[in-house]
Motif scaffolding. Sequence first.
Motif, mmCIF file in Angstrom:
data_model
loop_
_atom_site.group_PDB
_atom_site.id
_atom_site.type_symbol
_atom_site.label_atom_id
_atom_site.label_comp_id
_atom_site.label_asym_id
_atom_site.label_seq_id
_atom_site.Cartn_x
_atom_site.Cartn_y
_atom_site.Cartn_z
ATOM 1 N N MET A 149 0.857 -1.184 0.000
ATOM 2 C CA MET A 149 0.000 0.000 0.000
ATOM 3 C C MET A 149 0.894 1.235 0.000
ATOM 4 S SD MET A 149 -2.985 0.916 2.791
ATOM 5 C CE MET A 149 -4.496 1.723 2.258
ATOM 6 N N ASN A 150 0.521 2.247 -0.765
ATOM 7 C CA ASN A 150 1.367 3.445 -0.782
ATOM 8 C C ASN A 150 1.322 4.136 0.575
ATOM 9 O OD1 ASN A 150 -0.361 6.050 -0.797
ATOM 10 N ND2 ASN A 150 -1.364 4.797 -2.370
ATOM 11 N N ALA A 151 2.403 4.824 0.900
ATOM 12 C CA ALA A 151 2.614 5.360 2.249
ATOM 13 C C ALA A 151 1.512 6.319 2.682
ATOM 14 C CB ALA A 151 3.968 6.051 2.327
ATOM 15 N N LEU A 152 1.035 7.183 1.768
ATOM 16 C CA LEU A 152 0.016 8.165 2.139
ATOM 17 C C LEU A 152 -1.297 7.480 2.502
ATOM 18 C CD1 LEU A 152 -0.809 11.098 2.487
ATOM 19 C CD2 LEU A 152 -1.450 11.146 0.058
ATOM 20 N N ASP A 153 -1.700 6.494 1.699
ATOM 21 C CA ASP A 153 -2.940 5.779 1.992
ATOM 22 C C ASP A 153 -2.818 4.976 3.288
ATOM 23 O OD1 ASP A 153 -4.021 6.845 -0.255
ATOM 24 O OD2 ASP A 153 -3.958 5.021 -1.457
ATOM 25 N N ALA A 154 -1.620 4.418 3.528
ATOM 26 C CA ALA A 154 -1.392 3.686 4.784
ATOM 27 C C ALA A 154 -1.458 4.637 5.971
ATOM 28 C CB ALA A 154 -0.034 2.986 4.734
ATOM 29 N N LEU A 155 -0.884 5.836 5.811
ATOM 30 C CA LEU A 155 -0.941 6.848 6.870
ATOM 31 C C LEU A 155 -2.382 7.273 7.118
ATOM 32 C CD1 LEU A 155 0.461 8.836 8.808
ATOM 33 C CD2 LEU A 155 0.695 10.420 6.881
ATOM 34 N N PHE A 156 -3.152 7.449 6.054
ATOM 35 C CA PHE A 156 -4.561 7.827 6.167
ATOM 36 C C PHE A 156 -5.328 6.764 6.955
ATOM 37 C CE2 PHE A 156 -8.941 8.383 5.093
ATOM 38 C CZ PHE A 156 -9.107 9.716 4.761
ATOM 39 N N THR A 157 -5.130 5.493 6.576
ATOM 40 C CA THR A 157 -5.852 4.398 7.224
ATOM 41 C C THR A 157 -5.443 4.249 8.682
ATOM 42 O OG1 THR A 157 -5.941 3.233 5.094
ATOM 43 C CG2 THR A 157 -6.429 1.947 7.066
ATOM 44 N N ALA A 158 -4.134 4.347 8.952
ATOM 45 C CA ALA A 158 -3.640 4.217 10.329
ATOM 46 C C ALA A 158 -4.156 5.350 11.204
ATOM 47 C CB ALA A 158 -2.115 4.192 10.339
ATOM 48 N N THR A 159 -4.187 6.560 10.652
ATOM 49 C CA THR A 159 -4.717 7.702 11.401
ATOM 50 C C THR A 159 -6.206 7.528 11.674
ATOM 51 O OG1 THR A 159 -3.101 9.155 10.335
ATOM 52 C CG2 THR A 159 -4.939 10.212 11.460
ATOM 53 N N SER A 160 -6.934 7.091 10.652
ATOM 54 C CA SER A 160 -8.371 6.883 10.791
ATOM 55 C C SER A 160 -8.678 5.833 11.853
ATOM 56 C CB SER A 160 -8.967 6.460 9.443
ATOM 57 O OG SER A 160 -10.367 6.307 9.538
ATOM 58 N N ALA A 161 -7.864 4.768 11.900
ATOM 59 C CA ALA A 161 -8.085 3.711 12.889
ATOM 60 C C ALA A 161 -7.703 4.173 14.292
ATOM 61 C CB ALA A 161 -7.287 2.467 12.508
ATOM 62 N N THR A 162 -6.537 4.810 14.432
ATOM 63 C CA THR A 162 -6.085 5.263 15.745
ATOM 64 C C THR A 162 -6.974 6.372 16.287
ATOM 65 O OG1 THR A 162 -3.814 4.744 15.082
ATOM 66 C CG2 THR A 162 -4.090 6.102 17.047
ATOM 67 N N ALA A 163 -7.467 7.216 15.389
ATOM 68 C CA ALA A 163 -8.378 8.289 15.782
ATOM 69 C C ALA A 163 -9.813 7.795 15.882
ATOM 70 C CB ALA A 163 -8.295 9.442 14.784
ATOM 71 N N VAL A 164 -9.995 6.474 15.763
ATOM 72 C CA VAL A 164 -11.309 5.817 15.782
ATOM 73 C C VAL A 164 -12.327 6.585 14.945
ATOM 74 C CG1 VAL A 164 -10.991 4.535 17.914
ATOM 75 C CG2 VAL A 164 -11.813 6.853 18.076
ATOM 76 N N THR A 165 -11.933 6.852 13.709
ATOM 77 C CA THR A 165 -12.784 7.622 12.812
ATOM 78 C C THR A 165 -13.578 6.726 11.878
ATOM 79 O OG1 THR A 165 -11.203 9.439 12.882
ATOM 80 C CG2 THR A 165 -12.825 9.498 11.123
ATOM 81 N N GLY A 166 -12.884 5.980 11.007
ATOM 82 C CA GLY A 166 -13.597 5.081 10.107
ATOM 83 C C GLY A 166 -13.623 5.522 8.671
ATOM 84 N N LEU A 169 -7.641 -3.263 13.563
ATOM 85 C CA LEU A 169 -8.423 -3.503 14.779
ATOM 86 C C LEU A 169 -7.609 -3.165 16.030
ATOM 87 C CD1 LEU A 169 -11.260 -4.565 15.468
ATOM 88 C CD2 LEU A 169 -10.237 -6.814 15.837
ATOM 89 N N SER A 170 -6.318 -3.481 16.005
ATOM 90 C CA SER A 170 -5.442 -3.164 17.137
ATOM 91 C C SER A 170 -5.307 -1.657 17.312
ATOM 92 C CB SER A 170 -4.061 -3.794 16.927
ATOM 93 O OG SER A 170 -4.151 -5.203 16.802
ATOM 94 N N LEU A 171 -5.181 -0.939 16.209
ATOM 95 C CA LEU A 171 -5.083 0.523 16.266
ATOM 96 C C LEU A 171 -6.378 1.127 16.811
ATOM 97 C CD1 LEU A 171 -3.315 1.276 12.837
ATOM 98 C CD2 LEU A 171 -2.288 1.355 15.117
ATOM 99 N N ILE A 172 -7.498 0.529 16.420
ATOM 100 C CA ILE A 172 -8.801 0.990 16.918
ATOM 101 C C ILE A 172 -8.871 0.829 18.438
ATOM 102 C CG2 ILE A 172 -11.276 0.460 16.984
ATOM 103 C CD1 ILE A 172 -11.057 -0.270 13.999
ATOM 104 N N GLN A 173 -8.433 -0.338 18.928
ATOM 105 C CA GLN A 173 -8.494 -0.596 20.365
ATOM 106 C C GLN A 173 -7.585 0.342 21.140
ATOM 107 O OE1 GLN A 173 -10.401 -3.629 22.249
ATOM 108 N NE2 GLN A 173 -10.373 -1.529 22.991
ATOM 109 N N ILE A 174 -6.377 0.563 20.633
ATOM 110 C CA ILE A 174 -5.441 1.472 21.292
ATOM 111 C C ILE A 174 -5.980 2.898 21.265
ATOM 112 C CG2 ILE A 174 -3.135 2.501 21.161
ATOM 113 C CD1 ILE A 174 -2.167 -0.180 19.999
ATOM 114 N N GLY A 175 -6.454 3.326 20.102
ATOM 115 C CA GLY A 175 -6.973 4.687 19.969
ATOM 116 C C GLY A 175 -8.223 4.924 20.780
ATOM 117 N N GLY A 176 -9.086 3.907 20.859
ATOM 118 C CA GLY A 176 -10.330 4.057 21.594
ATOM 119 C C GLY A 176 -10.123 4.131 23.092
ATOM 120 N N LEU A 177 -9.294 3.245 23.624
ATOM 121 C CA LEU A 177 -9.022 3.249 25.061
ATOM 122 C C LEU A 177 -8.144 4.421 25.467
ATOM 123 C CD1 LEU A 177 -8.395 -0.484 26.038
ATOM 124 C CD2 LEU A 177 -10.228 1.003 26.794
#
Length: 430
Positions: free
Chosen positions: A29-46, A65-73
């Motif tokens: 996956m290209n770096a920008l899209d990976a950054l977007f997805t990781a940010t969205s998951a950690t920020a529990v955005t979607g 899912l792990s990023l979601i759990q870390i970001g949510g808690l």
Amino acid sequence: MLSLGYLFIILIGTFLLTLPIATADGVRMNALDALFTATSATAVTGLIVETTSTYFSTFGQVVILSLIQIGGLGIMTMSTLVAFLLGKKITLRERLIIQQDLDQFELSGIIRIVRYVIGVTFVIEATGAFILFLRFLSDMPVGRAFYYGVFHSISAFNNAGFDIFGNSLENFTGDIVVNFVITTLIILGGIGFAVIAEVYAGRSFKNFSLQTKLVLSVTGILILLGTIVAFILEYSNPATLGELAFGEKVIASYFLAVTPRTAGFNTVPTGALNSSTIFFTIMLMFIGASPGSTGGGVKTTTFGALAAVLYAKARGRDDIEIYNRRLGKEVIYNALSIILIALLLVVTVTMALTITEQAEFLDLFFEAVSAFGTVGLSTGVTGSLSTMGRVLIIMTMFAGRVGPLTIALAIGEQKDKVNVRYPKENILVG
């Protein structure tokens, strides 16, 4: 520390999502899209630029899912959990940061609160996952039903909105079990752990703290009002509620009222909603969830405090009172600061998006508020965003998760103490 902590987790997630093993076809996956997805998951955005169910492998989905759990808690809660497991002592500095991350009034008992938060989270998520597992068993094999139940339970409780069905929950528009479980998880995740503790203790409403009373009152009013407004505005829309039976209309309207509370799931196509419904949804997304919860937005208590200011002004009262309690001026100043910073951020991002993107203004406004409120709902423009547009949304999601006031305090941490009071003079306003 909070800002850097979330940034560190996002960068780790970005690296993992760029690995070939993270995608279904083995292509990086290209770096920008990976950054977007990781940010969205950690920020529990979607918000997503690639469909989670088909683009990512099981490894990639587990990373999300792990990023979601870390970001949510919260980053400090998860760090404390690791410290517990390693037998490490929690320093005073770390306790102060945990207090900020969990939106707690007092420092005393903060570690006990962390243990409570972790315990409550896993109990609620496990219960939701089990019920969803039983429901999905009728549609898929045991292993897949279990995985889908766990994924969507964690995503819902953390108000993330990520799904692995490919079309969110549009296959379950009239399904009572799925709608009830998902909305219950969203509400529990969005009201805050302190509120859950008070309600669980079995006290009567009059004995609740002002925080809990305000959270429950505003949450209930917004959900009820949202359900009624969505039902009326979308009743005859053939692309959303128009073709549904009456009972399904009510269920779908209720879901439409709950999900803008920073959850991001949808049972009817968001892009097909009437413009009036979209605008009303924007207001719900901007308010968001409650302090100390897994959700974003300016928070229900901020909205409630400003509503109390307007009520006091209309009644000609000097004191700002809620449920026979008086709010201090610092609370009002903080509420005004949060609202103004949030409005400035959303307006600036929306204006920038109108320059960089080729889309309707309302869709771009919706996208900006959805990112700030860490909601994850979209009318369909996320995947077509330009490079600059994606960067803007990434920054907005990060700001929404960390919190506008936290960022402002981080930028200007030094307090300018003045020992001089200048003469008072009035100006005309309004």
